[in-house]
Design a protein around this motif. Sequence first.
Motif, PDB file in Angstrom:
ATOM      1  N   TYR A  16       0.804  -1.219   0.000  1.00 45.42           N
ATOM      2  CA  TYR A  16       0.000   0.000   0.000  1.00 45.42           C
ATOM      3  C   TYR A  16       0.842   1.277   0.000  1.00 45.42           C
ATOM      4  O   TYR A  16       0.320   2.367   0.220  1.00 45.42           O
ATOM      5  N   VAL A  17       2.122   1.144  -0.260  1.00 49.48           N
ATOM      6  CA  VAL A  17       3.002   2.318  -0.324  1.00 49.48           C
ATOM      7  C   VAL A  17       2.720   3.108  -1.598  1.00 49.48           C
ATOM      8  O   VAL A  17       2.571   2.537  -2.678  1.00 49.48           O
ATOM      9  N   ALA A  25       7.994   7.622   0.943  1.00 55.60           N
ATOM     10  CA  ALA A  25       7.003   6.556   1.012  1.00 55.60           C
ATOM     11  C   ALA A  25       5.886   6.966   1.966  1.00 55.60           C
ATOM     12  O   ALA A  25       6.140   7.386   3.093  1.00 55.60           O
ATOM     13  N   LEU A  26       4.656   6.855   1.497  1.00 58.54           N
ATOM     14  CA  LEU A  26       3.475   7.157   2.297  1.00 58.54           C
ATOM     15  C   LEU A  26       2.525   5.978   2.244  1.00 58.54           C
ATOM     16  O   LEU A  26       2.570   5.173   1.311  1.00 58.54           O
ATOM     17  N   TYR A  33      -7.590   8.334   3.701  1.00 58.81           N
ATOM     18  CA  TYR A  33      -8.339   8.801   4.881  1.00 58.81           C
ATOM     19  C   TYR A  33      -8.158  10.308   5.059  1.00 58.81           C
ATOM     20  O   TYR A  33      -9.126  11.043   5.252  1.00 58.81           O
ATOM     21  N   ASN A  34      -6.911  10.762   4.985  1.00 57.59           N
ATOM     22  CA  ASN A  34      -6.621  12.202   5.148  1.00 57.59           C
ATOM     23  C   ASN A  34      -7.281  13.034   4.055  1.00 57.59           C
ATOM     24  O   ASN A  34      -7.684  14.181   4.307  1.00 57.59           O
ATOM     25  N   ASP A  35      -7.390  12.466   2.861  1.00 61.48           N
ATOM     26  CA  ASP A  35      -8.039  13.158   1.741  1.00 61.48           C
ATOM     27  C   ASP A  35      -9.562  12.991   1.768  1.00 61.48           C
ATOM     28  O   ASP A  35     -10.244  13.405   0.831  1.00 61.48           O
ATOM     29  N   SER A  45      -2.287  -2.017  13.616  1.00 63.45           N
ATOM     30  CA  SER A  45      -0.963  -2.649  13.502  1.00 63.45           C
ATOM     31  C   SER A  45      -0.054  -1.863  12.554  1.00 63.45           C
ATOM     32  O   SER A  45       1.148  -1.742  12.791  1.00 63.45           O
ATOM     33  N   CYS A  46      -0.637  -1.309  11.502  1.00 66.53           N
ATOM     34  CA  CYS A  46       0.138  -0.479  10.577  1.00 66.53           C
ATOM     35  C   CYS A  46       0.473   0.868  11.210  1.00 66.53           C
ATOM     36  O   CYS A  46       1.591   1.366  11.069  1.00 66.53           O
ATOM     37  N   HIS A  47      -0.497   1.448  11.893  1.00 65.14           N
ATOM     38  CA  HIS A  47      -0.304   2.745  12.535  1.00 65.14           C
ATOM     39  C   HIS A  47       0.800   2.673  13.588  1.00 65.14           C
ATOM     40  O   HIS A  47       1.582   3.606  13.739  1.00 65.14           O
ATOM     41  N   LEU A  48       0.890   1.561  14.291  1.00 61.84           N
ATOM     42  CA  LEU A  48       1.893   1.392  15.344  1.00 61.84           C
ATOM     43  C   LEU A  48       3.303   1.128  14.817  1.00 61.84           C
ATOM     44  O   LEU A  48       4.270   1.344  15.529  1.00 61.84           O
TER      45      LEU A  48
END
Length: 116
Positions: A16-17, A25-26, A33-35, A45-48
């Motif tokens: 998902y990069v 890399a984002l 979500y931000n958009d 798990s990804c956020h952490l």
Amino acid sequence: DGEWETPLINGGECAYVVRNESGWALCAIEQAYNDKKIDWKKPISCHLYPIRLREYSSFTAVNYHRWSPICDDACALGKELQVPIYKFVKNALIRKFGEEWYEELELIAEHLKEKK
């Protein structure tokens, strides 16, 4: 470990990069979500990450996952800026464990820093 995982491209970066105009890399899920294109946040798990959680019967272990060379640049920048990992993932830790838990973590970290 028998749990859902984020797919990786050839054992490297997350599927998902996406890259911004500077080549950074984002996370495409976070960007969507931000958009406001989706109304749900990326999995905790990804956020952490690079923190990994392991559930035991009486506690949750919070561990740093060292992944060289993928995270080397981020680790070097964190060291240069003197940002420890628990501060880097502050929002994710609060999302998972709550503000009170995080405040206690900060107190413990400061106490350990003073002992050095």
